[in-house]
Design a protein around this motif. Structure first.
Motif, mmCIF file in Angstrom:
data_model
loop_
_atom_site.group_PDB
_atom_site.id
_atom_site.type_symbol
_atom_site.label_atom_id
_atom_site.label_comp_id
_atom_site.label_asym_id
_atom_site.label_seq_id
_atom_site.Cartn_x
_atom_site.Cartn_y
_atom_site.Cartn_z
ATOM 1 N N ARG A 159 35.109 37.014 39.349
ATOM 2 C CA ARG A 159 36.576 37.090 39.474
ATOM 3 C C ARG A 159 37.014 36.732 40.890
ATOM 4 N N ALA A 160 36.213 37.159 41.856
ATOM 5 C CA ALA A 160 36.573 36.941 43.258
ATOM 6 C C ALA A 160 36.733 35.457 43.584
ATOM 7 N N THR A 161 36.055 34.579 42.844
ATOM 8 C CA THR A 161 36.162 33.148 43.134
ATOM 9 C C THR A 161 37.502 32.575 42.670
ATOM 10 N N LEU A 162 38.273 33.353 41.917
ATOM 11 C CA LEU A 162 39.562 32.871 41.412
ATOM 12 C C LEU A 162 40.754 33.506 42.127
ATOM 13 N N LEU A 163 40.507 34.255 43.179
ATOM 14 C CA LEU A 163 41.601 34.942 43.868
ATOM 15 C C LEU A 163 42.039 34.181 45.115
ATOM 16 N N ALA A 164 43.338 33.978 45.225
ATOM 17 C CA ALA A 164 43.938 33.441 46.451
ATOM 18 C C ALA A 164 44.217 34.645 47.342
ATOM 19 N N VAL A 165 43.369 34.847 48.317
ATOM 20 C CA VAL A 165 43.356 36.063 49.130
ATOM 21 C C VAL A 165 44.422 35.989 50.222
ATOM 22 N N PRO A 166 45.261 37.044 50.337
ATOM 23 C CA PRO A 166 46.252 37.051 51.426
ATOM 24 C C PRO A 166 45.568 37.092 52.793
ATOM 25 N N GLU A 167 46.016 36.244 53.708
ATOM 26 C CA GLU A 167 45.496 36.234 55.080
ATOM 27 C C GLU A 167 46.537 36.734 56.069
ATOM 28 N N ALA A 168 47.774 36.435 55.775
ATOM 29 C CA ALA A 168 48.905 36.852 56.611
ATOM 30 C C ALA A 168 50.138 36.757 55.725
ATOM 31 N N ASP A 169 51.258 37.176 56.271
ATOM 32 C CA ASP A 169 52.493 37.079 55.509
ATOM 33 C C ASP A 169 52.771 35.603 55.205
ATOM 34 N N GLY A 170 52.842 35.273 53.925
ATOM 35 C CA GLY A 170 53.135 33.897 53.527
ATOM 36 C C GLY A 170 51.947 32.970 53.583
ATOM 37 N N LEU A 171 50.747 33.499 53.677
ATOM 38 C CA LEU A 171 49.547 32.662 53.783
ATOM 39 C C LEU A 171 48.439 33.218 52.893
ATOM 40 N N ARG A 172 47.916 32.384 52.017
ATOM 41 C CA ARG A 172 46.817 32.777 51.126
ATOM 42 C C ARG A 172 45.708 31.746 51.206
ATOM 43 N N ARG A 173 44.474 32.243 51.058
ATOM 44 C CA ARG A 173 43.309 31.365 51.139
ATOM 45 C C ARG A 173 42.620 31.277 49.781
ATOM 46 N N PHE A 174 42.325 30.032 49.387
ATOM 47 C CA PHE A 174 41.607 29.789 48.138
ATOM 48 C C PHE A 174 40.590 28.684 48.391
ATOM 49 N N ASP A 175 39.342 29.081 48.618
ATOM 50 C CA ASP A 175 38.263 28.114 48.821
ATOM 51 C C ASP A 175 37.678 27.708 47.476
ATOM 52 N N ILE A 176 37.219 26.495 47.403
ATOM 53 C CA ILE A 176 36.645 25.956 46.172
ATOM 54 C C ILE A 176 35.229 25.488 46.474
ATOM 55 N N ARG A 177 34.294 26.005 45.727
ATOM 56 C CA ARG A 177 32.897 25.583 45.858
ATOM 57 C C ARG A 177 32.509 24.965 44.523
ATOM 58 N N VAL A 178 32.138 23.691 44.535
ATOM 59 C CA VAL A 178 31.946 22.974 43.274
ATOM 60 C C VAL A 178 30.625 23.295 42.585
ATOM 61 N N GLN A 179 29.666 23.864 43.311
ATOM 62 C CA GLN A 179 28.428 24.302 42.678
ATOM 63 C C GLN A 179 27.690 25.221 43.640
ATOM 64 N N GLY A 180 26.600 25.811 43.159
ATOM 65 C CA GLY A 180 25.796 26.656 44.024
ATOM 66 C C GLY A 180 26.014 28.130 43.756
ATOM 67 N N GLU A 181 25.486 28.921 44.658
ATOM 68 C CA GLU A 181 25.446 30.369 44.483
ATOM 69 C C GLU A 181 26.829 30.989 44.295
ATOM 70 N N ARG A 182 27.801 30.569 45.064
ATOM 71 C CA ARG A 182 29.152 31.133 44.962
ATOM 72 C C ARG A 182 30.118 30.145 44.324
ATOM 73 N N GLU A 183 29.627 29.422 43.334
ATOM 74 C CA GLU A 183 30.445 28.404 42.672
ATOM 75 C C GLU A 183 31.736 29.025 42.125
ATOM 76 N N THR A 184 32.818 28.336 42.347
ATOM 77 C CA THR A 184 34.099 28.732 41.779
ATOM 78 C C THR A 184 33.994 28.690 40.257
ATOM 79 N N VAL A 185 34.649 29.606 39.598
ATOM 80 C CA VAL A 185 34.710 29.561 38.133
ATOM 81 C C VAL A 185 35.619 28.404 37.741
ATOM 82 N N PHE A 186 35.092 27.516 36.931
ATOM 83 C CA PHE A 186 35.886 26.397 36.428
ATOM 84 C C PHE A 186 36.161 26.623 34.954
ATOM 85 N N LEU A 187 37.285 26.127 34.506
ATOM 86 C CA LEU A 187 37.779 26.407 33.162
ATOM 87 C C LEU A 187 37.771 25.149 32.318
ATOM 88 N N GLU A 188 37.603 25.340 31.036
ATOM 89 C CA GLU A 188 37.731 24.225 30.114
ATOM 90 C C GLU A 188 39.206 24.091 29.769
#
Length: 187
Positions: free
Chosen positions: A156-185
């Motif tokens: 679930r954590a790979t799908l969260l846009a994490v707040p960093e500051a007021d008005g700023l969110r971080r969403f990293d995408i990893r296309v494969q590997g150990e912490r691969e983002t969940v991809f959807l069909e």
């Protein structure tokens, strides 16, 4: 007698060059000067954690009022020259398209999605992929239905846009590997 042939393999997606798919202002989804503007940003990384400098990220979302209509205005053309005019700066279209930079970084400036649809739909195009990838950047993990609710906590954590500051969110995408983002069909 007809012979069935196997399908040919897909070509890889990309590389992308800066003059075609990304467009000037593609990440400026929110109307200029809107007080509710937020920036969603992150990096696209490969399976080794290396940045992917030539990926293209598309996002789309519901409007803050929950509507899914979208508005024209993303790719306006000059009727005389046919050239690109850019966004009109007033309408919220819900659609963005940006390229990653040399560090694999991307960013869009938008409005928060409604609580009924609390995510940005994200599509990743990148060199080496044979098909583009779909995922979602959720603004909350308090979701009782849908892909986020069905995942174990670490995924679930790979799908969260994490707040960093007021008005700023971080969403990293990893296309494969150990912490691969969940991809959807996408259907």
């Amino acid at each position: 007698m007809a012979t069935s042939l196997p399908p040919t393999p897909s070509q890889t997606v990309g590389p992308f060059y800066g003059y075609a798919l990304p467009f000037r202002g593609g990440g400026d989804i929110a109307p200029a000067g809107h007080p509710g503007t937020i920036t969603v940003h992150g990096h696209v990384r490969d399976g080794n954690g290396a940045p992917m400098p030539d990926a293209v990220i598309e996002t789309w979302q519901a409007a803050p009022d929950g509507s899914l209509d979208g508005r024209p205005g993303t790719l306006r053309r000059d009727p005389v020259t046919g050239g690109f005019l850019g966004r009109n700066g007033v309408d919220f279209t819900g659609f963005g398209r940006v390229a990653t930079d040399a560090d694999g970084h991307w960013a869009v400036r938008t409005l928060a999605p409604p609580s009924s649809l609390p995510y940005l739909a994200v599509c990743v195009f990148a060199r080496g992929l044979t098909h583009h990838l779909y995922t979602r950047a959720y603004f909350t993990d308090d979701v009782r239905e849908g892909p986020l609710a069905d995942l174990p906590a670490d995924r679930r954590a790979t799908l969260l846009a994490v707040p960093e500051a007021d008005g700023l969110r971080r969403f990293d995408i990893r296309v494969q590997g150990e912490r691969e983002t969940v991809f959807l069909e996408f259907r």
